[in-house]
Structures are given as structure tokens and as C-alpha cells.
Design a protein around this motif. Structure first.
Motif, short mmCIF file in Angstrom:
data_model
loop_
_atom_site.label_atom_id
_atom_site.label_comp_id
_atom_site.label_asym_id
_atom_site.label_seq_id
_atom_site.Cartn_x
_atom_site.Cartn_y
_atom_site.Cartn_z
N PRO A 60 -11.61 -2.25 10.44
CA PRO A 60 -10.96 -3.57 10.47
C PRO A 60 -11.92 -4.61 9.91
O PRO A 60 -13.11 -4.58 10.23
CB PRO A 60 -10.72 -3.82 11.97
CG PRO A 60 -10.91 -2.50 12.65
CD PRO A 60 -11.80 -1.69 11.78
N ARG A 61 -11.41 -5.49 9.07
CA ARG A 61 -12.27 -6.43 8.35
C ARG A 61 -13.23 -7.20 9.27
O ARG A 61 -14.41 -7.35 8.97
CB ARG A 61 -11.40 -7.42 7.56
CG ARG A 61 -12.21 -8.49 6.84
CD ARG A 61 -11.30 -9.48 6.14
NE ARG A 61 -10.81 -8.94 4.89
CZ ARG A 61 -9.95 -9.58 4.10
NH1 ARG A 61 -9.48 -10.75 4.45
NH2 ARG A 61 -9.55 -9.03 2.97
N GLU A 62 -12.71 -7.66 10.43
CA GLU A 62 -13.52 -8.57 11.26
C GLU A 62 -14.75 -7.90 11.87
O GLU A 62 -15.72 -8.58 12.21
CB GLU A 62 -12.65 -9.23 12.34
CG GLU A 62 -12.05 -8.30 13.38
CD GLU A 62 -10.80 -7.56 12.89
OE1 GLU A 62 -10.39 -7.75 11.73
OE2 GLU A 62 -10.25 -6.79 13.69
N PRO A 77 -3.03 -6.29 9.90
CA PRO A 77 -4.48 -6.47 9.85
C PRO A 77 -5.04 -6.06 8.49
O PRO A 77 -4.47 -5.21 7.81
CB PRO A 77 -5.00 -5.50 10.92
CG PRO A 77 -3.84 -5.13 11.75
CD PRO A 77 -2.61 -5.34 10.93
N ASN A 78 -6.15 -6.69 8.13
CA ASN A 78 -6.85 -6.31 6.90
C ASN A 78 -7.91 -5.28 7.21
O ASN A 78 -8.59 -5.37 8.24
CB ASN A 78 -7.52 -7.54 6.29
CG ASN A 78 -6.55 -8.29 5.42
OD1 ASN A 78 -6.04 -7.74 4.45
ND2 ASN A 78 -6.28 -9.53 5.78
N TRP A 79 -8.06 -4.33 6.32
CA TRP A 79 -9.04 -3.26 6.49
C TRP A 79 -9.99 -3.27 5.31
O TRP A 79 -9.56 -3.47 4.18
CB TRP A 79 -8.33 -1.90 6.61
CG TRP A 79 -7.34 -1.88 7.72
CD1 TRP A 79 -6.10 -2.45 7.70
CD2 TRP A 79 -7.51 -1.35 9.03
NE1 TRP A 79 -5.49 -2.29 8.92
CE2 TRP A 79 -6.33 -1.61 9.76
CE3 TRP A 79 -8.55 -0.65 9.67
CZ2 TRP A 79 -6.16 -1.21 11.08
CZ3 TRP A 79 -8.37 -0.25 10.99
CH2 TRP A 79 -7.19 -0.53 11.69
N THR A 80 -11.27 -3.09 5.61
CA THR A 80 -12.28 -3.06 4.57
C THR A 80 -12.61 -1.61 4.24
O THR A 80 -12.73 -0.78 5.15
CB THR A 80 -13.54 -3.82 5.04
OG1 THR A 80 -13.17 -5.19 5.22
CG2 THR A 80 -14.67 -3.73 4.03
N GLU A 110 0.82 -1.21 0.00
CA GLU A 110 0.00 0.00 0.00
C GLU A 110 0.86 1.27 0.00
O GLU A 110 0.47 2.29 -0.56
CB GLU A 110 -0.96 0.01 1.20
CG GLU A 110 -2.02 -1.08 1.14
CD GLU A 110 -2.98 -0.95 -0.03
OE1 GLU A 110 -3.19 0.17 -0.52
OE2 GLU A 110 -3.53 -1.99 -0.45
N SER A 145 -10.16 -4.15 -0.03
CA SER A 145 -9.50 -4.19 1.27
C SER A 145 -8.04 -3.80 1.11
O SER A 145 -7.53 -3.64 0.00
CB SER A 145 -9.61 -5.59 1.86
OG SER A 145 -8.94 -6.49 1.01
N LEU A 146 -7.38 -3.60 2.22
CA LEU A 146 -5.95 -3.31 2.18
C LEU A 146 -5.30 -3.79 3.47
O LEU A 146 -5.98 -3.96 4.48
CB LEU A 146 -5.70 -1.82 1.94
CG LEU A 146 -6.30 -0.78 2.88
CD1 LEU A 146 -5.41 -0.55 4.10
CD2 LEU A 146 -6.44 0.55 2.13
N GLY A 147 -3.99 -3.96 3.42
CA GLY A 147 -3.25 -4.36 4.62
C GLY A 147 -2.52 -3.15 5.18
O GLY A 147 -1.85 -2.45 4.43
N ALA A 195 -4.04 2.87 7.67
CA ALA A 195 -5.12 2.35 6.84
C ALA A 195 -5.84 3.49 6.13
O ALA A 195 -6.12 3.41 4.93
CB ALA A 195 -6.10 1.53 7.69
#
Lengths: 256, 193
Positions: free
Chosen positions: B74-76, B25-28, A41, B44-46, B53
Motif C-alpha cells: 500500500p502506497r502509504e 487504495p493505491n499500491w506501489t 488494471e 503504482s496501481l489502483g 493488487a
């Protein structure tokens, strides 16, 4: 478009070239990171910001065209080395060290922020309105790089010391951003642009505030001497210029 | 054309390992194309934390196309059923493989309650595939009205897939046509001499 008195033509072109050349070369150097930045990113973001810088440069070359009638591509790519007016920090090699790239970006972006702010009060309205529009985007660039400085400064002992080293390496070159281009006094006297005598102080305060907060220190001091703003460049600039002109010079009249 | 610097890359050294980067962490990310339009799932992105983020989302999803608002979380949290009493943004994916779209806001006790309320308030008898919910306090929201996202000062067409592909296709067509002629001439000459 508001007419600019003939006596101001050369001085204003010099000022516009300083902005455009800084942005063209900084964008060019930063675009070297495409595909290579430390995380995916960061790579996308840095590439996006470089594209901005090159687009901004092109807008300034177009403004020069309204004065000199020259084609913007020709101005950007086909001058001699001593006709480019960027400060040499923009082409100072980062050796693919991310901290170096961030330090260079930080000093240059914060400087650009104050320069565009000044130019947006120019009495020549085409310049004022362009500077105002680009300034709004420059704010994003400053936010972005400020975040990096803070995170790397406060990250780990390793990231802090690398960031500190990079800030030290680029500090002496950063001050040369403030070298005055030829004829700028004429523009002050003619009230075309406002006198930027204390811009160094504003810039230094800004730089100090961010670095202090990040647990870092930027040792910057005003310098004198003749450098990039007067067309006197070091070897690294000339290498960058050759690289930048490599494709263009194969067919200078082609439409890209 | 590769820059000379790139042909001589140093080896990366330091604290950050590839494993650590992979474990970010993954972000939506949700984007809104223009004011008043629906927020749609963009991707999404890391990133190591919320600050990075949003910084990355602005450059990545915010510059993909005109964008007036970005929501990042955060994705979750979107699929979570637990949580606390608060305002939840709710998103519906109407068909499998479709993009989740924002349908509204509910006051709920937790994620499961938010999803149930979403059905009651926004879906009714309609068919849908999945629901996501996100507590408002955890979402990062960036609005272009106060914080510029999409940059329109200069021509941004080069960033858009449609503008780029059209121009590039034209150029390639021209180059290929030129190459075909060269090849023809080369063979023609060979036959003749």
C-alpha cells in the motif's frame, strides 16, 4: 525433430488445431475488452492475457507447420469455417458483461490447464515440450481467473448472482470443450498421447472446488453430439471468423 | 479495426460506482529485472485489495519488461513514520525525480527509525533526496523462481516499447511513402487531364 509416422499426421494436426483455434478465438474475443474492462488494471491484465493466448495459438500453428509445411498465418486466417476446430464456447458472445467474460474464461482456462498437462506427456517430443512450456503460463491464467471467480462470488449479493447467472449461461457450452476431434483414437492406440477419458472428471472437480469456495455452483454435465471439434459451428463462431479474417483477407499474402 | 460488438455497448449497471473505483487504495510496485539486480520503483496501481493488487501487478508491471521479482505494498506504508518493531526494506531516491531503489534491510522500531537506520547503514555522507521504508510483513513479494512472472515461452518482443516502436515505425514509413506516391500521382493526373 523427432519424426512422426505418416498415419498420425492428420489426427495430430486435428489435436493441435483444437488447441490453437481455442486460444486464437478466445484471445480474439477477450481482446474486445481492451479499453472497456470495468477497471483500468483489469483492462491491462485482460489484454495481457489475451496477447498470451494469441501468442500460444501462434506457437501451435507453427508446430502444425512442421508437419504440413503450411504458413502459420495462412492456417490461422484462411481456412473455411468447417475447418476450424475450436469449441464454440470460445466465441460465445459475452455481451460486454464482465461476469460472462469471466465465466467463459474460467471454464476454458481450467480445461486448457488439463489438456496441456495431458499433451505434455505426449510421446512425440516436439508436442510434449511445447505443451509443457505453455502449461507453465497457463497456470498463471488459471490463477488469475480463479481470483476473479472467488472475489465476485464472495463480493456482494449483486456480484454473486451475476456471476452465478454467467456460470449457468456458459455451462452447457463448456462441456462441448470435451468433444473428441477426429482420429484421436489412433493417437491413443499409437501411444502418441495418453488417453484423456477422465479429463472431464478432473476438470469438473476443479471447477466445483473453486465455485464452492466462492459460494457459487457450476452445473456442468458431459454432453454428446457433433460440434466445433468436428468443424460444426454456430452463427456466433461464423461472425467471429468473418471479423478475424476481415483484415487478413484484404491481402492474404502480405507479411504482417 | 473495431469489432462489431464494440459499436453496440450496453450501459454499465450495478453496485460499483465510479466513486468507489476512484477510491480504490493505491499500491506501489517495485520490480527487479533479473535475479541479483536491484529492485526499482516501477509505478503504482489502483486495486481494491492486496490480492487484486498482486494479480494486476503481475500482468501490468510484470509484463512490461523481463521481470524476476515484484514487491507490492500500500502506497502509504512507504512514507509512514509509525509502525512496529520488525524488518524493513529501505529504498533511496538519490535525486529528485529519480526512481527509488532498494538499498537493503534494517531492523527497526518503526518507519522513522527505519529511515534513520537507512541513512546510517546505506547512505552515510552521500547526498540523497528521499527515503522510503516498508515493513516486510506488509509487502507482498512474488519471486519468479517459484512463481513465473515474465513469460518467455513465446516471442514477447511485441510487449516491449523498443521492439514495438521499431517495427511500427518501419511500417508507418512504408505506408506514408506509399501514400505520398499515391497523392503525387493523383495530382499529376489532375494536372494532365
Amino acid at each position: 525433430m523427432q519424426e512422426l509416422d505418416q498415419q498420425f499426421h492428420n489426427p495430430i494436426v486435428n489435436v493441435l488445431l483444437c488447441v490453437a483455434d481455442d486460444k486464437l478465438f478466445l484471445g480474439h474475443k477477450n481482446s474486445d475488452w481492451t479499453g472497456l474492462a470495468p477497471i483500468l488494471e483489469a483492462d491491462i491484465a485482460f489484454s495481457s492475457l489475451s496477447q498470451d493466448d494469441i501468442a500460444h495459438a501462434s506457437a501451435f500453428y507453427e508446430l502444425i507447420q512442421t508437419i504440413t509445411g503450411q504458413n502459420p498465418d495462412q492456417i490461422a486466417f484462411s481456412r473455411n469455417a468447417n475447418e476450424y476446430l475450436c469449441a464454440d464456447i470460445v466465441t460465445k458472445d459475452d455481451s460486454f458483461n464482465w461476469a460472462n467474460a469471466i465465466a467463459r474464461q474460467f471454464y476454458c482456462n481450467v480445461y486448457e490447464y488439463y489438456r496441456l498437462q495431458r499433451l505434455s506427456t505426449a510421446s512425440w517430443t516436439p508436442l510434449a515440450s511445447l505443451a509443457k512450456r505453455i502449461f507453465a503460463e497457463q497456470v498463471i491464467h488459471v490463477d488469475h481467473v480463479t481470483s476473479w471467480i472467488k472475489h465476485l462470488g464472495k463480493g456482494s449479493g449483486d456480484s454473486n448472482s451475476r456471476m452465478q447467472q454467467a456460470l449457468d449461461t456458459y455451462a452447457p457450452f463448456a462441456s462441448m470443450l470435451f468433444e473428441a476431434p477426429e482420429g484421436i483414437e489412433t493417437l491413443f492406440e499409437g501411444k502418441i498421447i495418453s488417453d484423456d477419458g477422465c479429463m472431464f472428471t478432473e476438470w469438473k472437480e476443479h471447477v466445483d472446488q473453486v465455485t464452492n469456495e466462492a459460494g457459487l455452483k457450476a452445473t456442468v454435465a458431459p454432453v454428446s453430439g457433433v460440434g466445433g471439434r468436428r468443424g460444426s459451428h454456430g452463427a456466433e463462431f461464423k461472425e467471429s471468423l468473418c471479423e478475424l479474417q476481415e483484415v487478413f483477407s484484404t491481402d492474404p499474402l502480405a507479411a504482417w | 479495426m473495431l469489432s462489431k460488438a464494440r459499436s453496440n455497448l450496453p450501459n454499465a449497471t450495478g453496485d460499483l460506482s465510479t466513486d468507489e473505483v476512484a477510491a480504490f487504495p493505491n499500491w506501489t510496485v517495485f520490480t527487479q529485472k533479473k535475479e541479483g539486480a536491484i529492485h526499482l520503483h516501477a509505478g503504482s496501481l489502483g486495486a481494491p485489495n492486496a490480492d487484486f493488487a498482486q494479480m494486476f501487478a503481475r500482468e501490468h508491471y510484470g509484463q512490461d519488461q523481463p521481470c524476476s521479482s515484484l514487491w507490492i505494498g500500500p502506497r502509504e506504508i512507504f512514507t509512514a513514520n509509525d509502525g512496529v518493531q520488525e524488518t524493513y526494506e529501505v529504498f533511496v531516491q538519490w535525486v529528485a525525480g529519480g526512481r527509488h531503489e532498494h538499498v537493503g534491510v534494517v531492523e527497526a522500531e518503526n518507519g522513522a527509525d527505519a529511515k534513520t537506520k537507512c541513512v546510517g547503514q546505506f547512505i552515510g555522507d552521500k547526498e540523497y533526496h528521499t527515503i522510503w521504508s516498508a515493513p516486510n510483513s506488509i509487502l507482498t513479494k512474488i519471486e519468479s523462481a517459484t512463481n513465473m512472472i515474465w513469460r518467455k515461452t513465446t516471442d514477447q518482443n511485441y510487449r516491449l516499447a523498443k521492439g514495438y516502436s521499431r517495427v511500427v515505425r518501419q511500417k508507418w514509413d512504408a505506408i506514408r511513402a506509399g501514400a505520398a506516391v499515391d497523392k503525387y500521382q493523383e495530382e499529376d493526373l489532375k494536372d494532365t487531364f
